[in-house]
Design a protein around this motif. Structure first.
Motif, PDB file in Angstrom:
ATOM      1  N   LEU A 120     -36.359   8.903 -11.571  1.00  0.00           N
ATOM      2  CA  LEU A 120     -36.700   8.545 -12.698  1.00  0.00           C
ATOM      3  C   LEU A 120     -36.622   9.156 -14.277  1.00  0.00           C
ATOM      4  O   LEU A 120     -36.339   8.578 -15.164  1.00  0.00           O
ATOM      5  N   ILE A 121     -36.952  10.574 -13.861  1.00  0.00           N
ATOM      6  CA  ILE A 121     -36.717  11.343 -15.126  1.00  0.00           C
ATOM      7  C   ILE A 121     -35.335  11.394 -15.661  1.00  0.00           C
ATOM      8  O   ILE A 121     -35.022  11.042 -16.860  1.00  0.00           O
ATOM      9  N   ALA A 122     -34.219  11.205 -14.854  1.00  0.00           N
ATOM     10  CA  ALA A 122     -32.755  11.239 -15.244  1.00  0.00           C
ATOM     11  C   ALA A 122     -32.493   9.719 -15.761  1.00  0.00           C
ATOM     12  O   ALA A 122     -31.979   9.683 -16.836  1.00  0.00           O
ATOM     13  N   ALA A 123     -33.271   8.607 -15.190  1.00  0.00           N
ATOM     14  CA  ALA A 123     -33.051   7.394 -15.871  1.00  0.00           C
ATOM     15  C   ALA A 123     -33.716   7.402 -17.174  1.00  0.00           C
ATOM     16  O   ALA A 123     -33.215   6.682 -18.039  1.00  0.00           O
ATOM     17  N   GLN A 194     -40.698   0.724 -11.353  1.00  0.00           N
ATOM     18  CA  GLN A 194     -39.844   1.797 -12.007  1.00  0.00           C
ATOM     19  C   GLN A 194     -39.633   1.087 -13.543  1.00  0.00           C
ATOM     20  O   GLN A 194     -39.107   1.802 -14.470  1.00  0.00           O
ATOM     21  N   LEU A 195     -40.206  -0.038 -13.715  1.00  0.00           N
ATOM     22  CA  LEU A 195     -39.906  -0.656 -15.062  1.00  0.00           C
ATOM     23  C   LEU A 195     -40.317   0.044 -16.292  1.00  0.00           C
ATOM     24  O   LEU A 195     -39.699  -0.120 -17.211  1.00  0.00           O
ATOM     25  N   TRP A 196     -41.375   0.867 -16.112  1.00  0.00           N
ATOM     26  CA  TRP A 196     -41.888   1.513 -17.179  1.00  0.00           C
ATOM     27  C   TRP A 196     -40.759   2.329 -17.921  1.00  0.00           C
ATOM     28  O   TRP A 196     -40.787   2.621 -19.172  1.00  0.00           O
ATOM     29  N   ALA A 197     -39.796   2.893 -17.075  1.00  0.00           N
ATOM     30  CA  ALA A 197     -38.875   3.922 -17.621  1.00  0.00           C
ATOM     31  C   ALA A 197     -37.828   3.233 -18.397  1.00  0.00           C
ATOM     32  O   ALA A 197     -37.302   3.507 -19.418  1.00  0.00           O
ATOM     33  N   PHE A 198     -37.727   1.739 -18.129  1.00  0.00           N
ATOM     34  CA  PHE A 198     -36.856   1.232 -18.668  1.00  0.00           C
ATOM     35  C   PHE A 198     -37.344   0.352 -20.020  1.00  0.00           C
ATOM     36  O   PHE A 198     -36.715  -0.656 -20.673  1.00  0.00           O
ATOM     37  N   VAL A 199     -38.598   0.569 -20.080  1.00  0.00           N
ATOM     38  CA  VAL A 199     -39.222   0.093 -21.657  1.00  0.00           C
ATOM     39  C   VAL A 199     -39.580   1.218 -22.507  1.00  0.00           C
ATOM     40  O   VAL A 199     -39.255   1.195 -23.557  1.00  0.00           O
ATOM     41  N   VAL A 200     -40.321   2.200 -21.669  1.00  0.00           N
ATOM     42  CA  VAL A 200     -40.377   3.656 -22.729  1.00  0.00           C
ATOM     43  C   VAL A 200     -39.056   4.080 -23.187  1.00  0.00           C
ATOM     44  O   VAL A 200     -38.920   4.491 -24.515  1.00  0.00           O
ATOM     45  N   GLY A 201     -38.118   4.315 -22.364  1.00  0.00           N
ATOM     46  CA  GLY A 201     -36.939   4.888 -22.843  1.00  0.00           C
ATOM     47  C   GLY A 201     -36.090   4.216 -23.846  1.00  0.00           C
ATOM     48  O   GLY A 201     -35.742   4.788 -24.861  1.00  0.00           O
ATOM     49  N   PRO A 202     -36.010   3.070 -24.119  1.00  0.00           N
ATOM     50  CA  PRO A 202     -35.057   2.294 -25.058  1.00  0.00           C
ATOM     51  C   PRO A 202     -36.058   2.449 -26.450  1.00  0.00           C
ATOM     52  O   PRO A 202     -35.663   2.430 -27.514  1.00  0.00           O
ATOM     53  N   PHE A 203     -37.299   2.327 -26.120  1.00  0.00           N
ATOM     54  CA  PHE A 203     -38.259   2.518 -27.341  1.00  0.00           C
ATOM     55  C   PHE A 203     -38.242   3.592 -28.201  1.00  0.00           C
ATOM     56  O   PHE A 203     -38.254   3.891 -29.297  1.00  0.00           O
ATOM     57  N   VAL A 204     -38.368   4.586 -27.239  1.00  0.00           N
ATOM     58  CA  VAL A 204     -38.086   6.076 -27.659  1.00  0.00           C
ATOM     59  C   VAL A 204     -36.657   6.366 -28.276  1.00  0.00           C
ATOM     60  O   VAL A 204     -36.788   6.927 -29.353  1.00  0.00           O
ATOM     61  N   GLY A 205     -35.637   5.962 -27.823  1.00  0.00           N
ATOM     62  CA  GLY A 205     -34.319   6.027 -28.215  1.00  0.00           C
ATOM     63  C   GLY A 205     -34.128   5.488 -29.724  1.00  0.00           C
ATOM     64  O   GLY A 205     -33.588   5.694 -30.429  1.00  0.00           O
ATOM     65  N   ALA A 206     -34.930   4.097 -29.550  1.00  0.00           N
ATOM     66  CA  ALA A 206     -34.719   3.241 -30.966  1.00  0.00           C
ATOM     67  C   ALA A 206     -35.413   3.956 -32.147  1.00  0.00           C
ATOM     68  O   ALA A 206     -35.078   4.009 -33.230  1.00  0.00           O
TER      69      ALA A 206
END
Length: 225
Positions: A120-123, A194-206
């Motif tokens: 998940l960290i890599a994701a 694992q959903l949290w990573a696919f919510v947090v990641g995009p928001f941080v990137g944005a």
């Protein structure tokens, strides 16, 4: 209200066409399925950009909406409305796809949900970086003074193909919280945990993209250098 409905319809089409292609091609089984899925997501964005772009701007992605909010292009009320209707649209698209797949008895993933087998960290890192690139392209090409004008939709769609070609191997590629939330609810299992990573990641990137764009696009002369 029209712009919210436009975002709902646009996100529905993105999820149904993009995730639908991933399911139909059994994405990840071979190179052709990866390329086909990447192209499908990009084409869906291009199609919707020129369909609803004049109504809502065609964000169809909460991460893009966050980037626009942080860049001062929209207010908090509209941003919240956009995100809500994007998620609703994603649920409609996922629901239609789920029903279709159930009818034909397909095996494997039934919604094109994201799930990572590489950690998940890599994701999370991949989603942050890929979303940063994607949202930066969106902010740049749609800028009133420095943007690409009528070619913005094409540029955005092509950039989405690019990030999918890179990211599918690592995360299945989301760069869009709405695109991940709804399919994960239907899919359950690893996709949901694992959903949290696919919510947090995009928001941080944005958020990072919004900050970077503010710096590199500012017109304050020597103060920016």
């Amino acid at each position: 209200m029209k712009k919210y409905l436009a975002e709902m319809v646009g996100t529905m089409v993105l999820v149904l066409m993009g995730c639908g292609t991933a399911v139909s091609l059994n994405c990840g089984s071979d190179t052709a399925s990866v390329v086909g899925t990447a192209i499908a997501f990009g084409l869906a964005v291009v199609a919707m950009a020129y369909t609803i772009g004049g109504i809502s701007g065609c964000h169809i992605n909460p991460a893009i909406t966050l980037g626009c909010l942080l860049s001062g292009r929209m207010n908090a009320k509209d941003a919240a409305g956009y995100m809500l209707f994007q998620v609703i649209g994603a649920f409609i698209g996922s629901g239609i796809l789920f029903l279709l797949v159930q009818q034909v008895g397909a095996s494997g993933t039934t919604t094109g949900a994201n799930a990572c087998e590489n950690g998940l960290i890599a994701a999370l890192i991949a989603e942050i970086v890929l979303t940063f690139i994607f949202v930066l392209v969106v902010l740049g090409t749609t800028d009133e003074k420095k943007g690409a004008g009528n070619l913005a939709g094409l540029a955005i769609g092509l950039s989405l193909i690019l990030v999918h070609l890179v990211g599918i191997h690592y995360t299945g590629t989301s760069v869009n919280p709405a695109r991940s939330i709804a399919p994960a609810i239907f899919e359950q299992g690893d996709a949901l945990s694992q959903l949290w990573a696919f919510v947090v990641g995009p928001f941080v990137g944005a958020a990072i993209a919004a900050g970077v764009w503010k710096v590199i696009s500012c017109d304050c002369g020597d103060k920016c250098e």
